[in-house]
Design a protein around this motif. Structure first.
Motif, PDB file in Angstrom:
ATOM      1  N   MET A 247      -6.986 -12.336   7.931  1.00  0.00           N
ATOM      2  CA  MET A 247      -7.123 -11.544   6.711  1.00  0.00           C
ATOM      3  C   MET A 247      -6.456 -12.237   5.529  1.00  0.00           C
ATOM      4  O   MET A 247      -5.540 -13.053   5.698  1.00  0.00           O
ATOM      5  N   SER A 248      -6.905 -11.880   4.317  1.00  0.00           N
ATOM      6  CA  SER A 248      -6.211 -12.324   3.112  1.00  0.00           C
ATOM      7  C   SER A 248      -5.000 -11.422   2.909  1.00  0.00           C
ATOM      8  O   SER A 248      -4.887 -10.356   3.526  1.00  0.00           O
ATOM      9  N   LEU A 249      -4.091 -11.821   2.021  1.00  0.00           N
ATOM     10  CA  LEU A 249      -2.902 -11.030   1.773  1.00  0.00           C
ATOM     11  C   LEU A 249      -3.256  -9.646   1.239  1.00  0.00           C
ATOM     12  O   LEU A 249      -2.671  -8.635   1.645  1.00  0.00           O
ATOM     13  N   ASN A 250      -4.231  -9.572   0.322  1.00  0.00           N
ATOM     14  CA  ASN A 250      -4.625  -8.282  -0.242  1.00  0.00           C
ATOM     15  C   ASN A 250      -5.161  -7.338   0.834  1.00  0.00           C
ATOM     16  O   ASN A 250      -4.893  -6.139   0.818  1.00  0.00           O
ATOM     17  N   GLU A 251      -5.935  -7.891   1.777  1.00  0.00           N
ATOM     18  CA  GLU A 251      -6.470  -7.064   2.861  1.00  0.00           C
ATOM     19  C   GLU A 251      -5.366  -6.643   3.827  1.00  0.00           C
ATOM     20  O   GLU A 251      -5.314  -5.494   4.270  1.00  0.00           O
ATOM     21  N   ALA A 252      -4.476  -7.587   4.131  1.00  0.00           N
ATOM     22  CA  ALA A 252      -3.421  -7.315   5.107  1.00  0.00           C
ATOM     23  C   ALA A 252      -2.346  -6.388   4.564  1.00  0.00           C
ATOM     24  O   ALA A 252      -1.590  -5.797   5.341  1.00  0.00           O
ATOM     25  N   ALA A 253      -2.266  -6.240   3.244  1.00  0.00           N
ATOM     26  CA  ALA A 253      -1.238  -5.384   2.642  1.00  0.00           C
ATOM     27  C   ALA A 253      -1.368  -3.932   3.098  1.00  0.00           C
ATOM     28  O   ALA A 253      -0.387  -3.176   3.071  1.00  0.00           O
ATOM     29  N   PHE A 254      -2.557  -3.536   3.553  1.00  0.00           N
ATOM     30  CA  PHE A 254      -2.753  -2.170   4.045  1.00  0.00           C
ATOM     31  C   PHE A 254      -1.848  -1.872   5.231  1.00  0.00           C
ATOM     32  O   PHE A 254      -1.499  -0.713   5.482  1.00  0.00           O
ATOM     33  N   ALA A 255      -1.460  -2.921   5.956  1.00  0.00           N
ATOM     34  CA  ALA A 255      -0.612  -2.719   7.133  1.00  0.00           C
ATOM     35  C   ALA A 255       0.695  -2.032   6.761  1.00  0.00           C
ATOM     36  O   ALA A 255       1.198  -1.180   7.502  1.00  0.00           O
ATOM     37  N   THR A 256       1.257  -2.385   5.601  1.00  0.00           N
ATOM     38  CA  THR A 256       2.501  -1.755   5.154  1.00  0.00           C
ATOM     39  C   THR A 256       2.269  -0.278   4.857  1.00  0.00           C
ATOM     40  O   THR A 256       3.086   0.581   5.218  1.00  0.00           O
ATOM     41  N   SER A 257       1.140   0.030   4.189  1.00  0.00           N
ATOM     42  CA  SER A 257       0.811   1.427   3.905  1.00  0.00           C
ATOM     43  C   SER A 257       0.613   2.205   5.207  1.00  0.00           C
ATOM     44  O   SER A 257       1.035   3.356   5.326  1.00  0.00           O
ATOM     45  N   LEU A 258      -0.040   1.573   6.189  1.00  0.00           N
ATOM     46  CA  LEU A 258      -0.268   2.225   7.479  1.00  0.00           C
ATOM     47  C   LEU A 258       1.060   2.576   8.142  1.00  0.00           C
ATOM     48  O   LEU A 258       1.227   3.676   8.692  1.00  0.00           O
TER      49      LEU A 258
END
Length: 389
Positions: A247-258
């Motif tokens: 994933m790109s950083l922008n896509e992977a950033a959702f992991a923190t929200s999750l």
């Protein structure tokens, strides 16, 4: 607890919300890095500063509560926090942000040390763990909202304010002032027994001596592990998705929200489960969930596997702090202020774990960082026999 006294929990819970302001440091440091063109190592000074002050101020705050009372100590923490939120509204230079984040860390160290004993003063011993867990749920709301408020400010044109992403500080400043006023107006009576005068040095040594009590020392390490896993997951989760799934950083950033979503759900539901289950059983369930999460993050290669693991650690870790904290307070009831200071000092684990995880991930990839967190989970298994209330 009678109904009239339960109303006093409203301003206290708003203080718990203000406690969550500290988690804005993650998203804010990213924007500061972009605004000032900083390197990662320099930008990481900001979150490190926040946790550093827990090491310095937690125990002295426990002593301060003996002098001025729990309510006044929380009010002092709110004042420091409000000032820290006001400063960035005048600019975002490196010096200004350094001062703001330092004050935010100091204010939060004062608040986290004093707010739990204040809540106990109102709620009593009964249902203490569930009340503190609900407070953590309220705190998690502020943590969850911070990235979205910053992104809203950064993407919307606000000519009359001109604060861009720093509108986050303005919004939280207003809430902080409101919380200060409500708590100041709330009549909370504190009984203070006769206490012989001691030198500050003697009182400080006496406070640290409480670490000689096994339950206090073991709870201290438990909270270090909890916070280390918390900060470590926030740091590592996006990197795992980038490394394993591409994933790109922008896509992977959702992991923190999750992670924050499931921490919030865990804190909310945990306040219910702690009323209907024995604390030890819920602690065991929580640690088992975290152990399964570590296995998933260590071996997982599919997106759904990693998301499931991140959700598991988010839920499992959401109540560890409240359970370990209340266990220490209830076991040493005559030294609650001092014990509170020692427990909050354990938040320094948020500095220690990520540093070790950084070296481990540089050596063997993100699996190394997960292995460091797994050591914290193993320790929490050894803490289970201490959970007796």
């Amino acid at each position: 607890m009678n109904q009239n006294k339960s109303i006093y929990l409203i301003p206290v819970m708003l203080c718990f919300f203000c406690m969550g302001f500290v988690d804005l440091v993650g998203i804010a440091s990213n924007y500061v890095k972009e605004d000032l063109g900083l390197t990662d190592s320099v930008a990481n000074i900001f979150p490190s500063l926040v946790f550093f002050w827990f090491l310095i101020f937690s125990v002295p705050t426990g002593m301060l509560m003996n002098k001025i009372g729990r309510k006044n100590t929380v009010l002092l923490s709110l004042i420091v926090t409000v000032v820290s939120l006001l400063i960035p509204l005048f600019g975002n230079s490196f010096a200004i942000m350094l001062i703001a984040f330092s004050l935010l860390g100091i204010g939060n160290a004062l608040m986290q040390t004093s707010i739990n004993p204040l809540a106990m003063l109102i709620i009593g011993d009964k249902n203490l763990a569930s009340t503190l867990t609900f407070g953590q749920f309220v705190k998690a709301i502020a943590s969850f909202l911070a990235p979205y408020l910053a992104m809203w400010g950064a993407t919307q044109v606000i000519p009359s304010l001109g604060y861009d992403w720093r509108v986050l500080f303005l919004i939280y400043f207003v809430i902080g002032v409101l919380a200060s006023l409500l708590l100041w107006m709330t009549p909370i009576v504190e009984e203070r027994g006769e206490k012989k005068e001691e030198s500050l040095a003697a009182e400080f040594v006496g406070c640290l001596r409480l670490l000689g009590k096994p339950i206090v020392l073991l709870s201290f390490f438990g909270i270090m592990c909890h916070v280390g896993i918390d900060v470590g997951t926030n740091t590592t989760a996006p990197k795992l998705l980038m490394e394993r799934v591409g994933m790109s950083l922008n896509e992977a950033a959702f992991a923190t929200s999750l992670y924050f979503i499931f921490r919030t759900i865990g804190a909310l539901t945990g306040s219910f489960f702690l009323r209907v289950l024995k604390t030890r059983w819920f602690f065991i369930i929580s640690v088992v969930m975290m152990a399964l999460a570590m296995v998933g993050m260590f071996f997982g290669t599919e997106q759904w596997e990693l998301y499931a693991a991140i959700a598991l650690v988010g839920y499992g870790n959401s109540n560890i702090f409240s359970m370990a904290f209340s266990e220490a307070l209830l076991t040493v009831p005559d030294k609650q202020n001092e014990v509170s200071g020692l427990m909050i000092m354990g938040l320094f684990g948020g500095t220690v774990f990520p540093l070790i995880m950084g070296f481990a991930s540089d050596a063997v990839g993100q699996a190394g960082a997960v292995a460091v967190m797994a050591i914290g989970v193993i320790y929490l298994f050894t803490y289970i026999p201490q959970v007796k209330h």
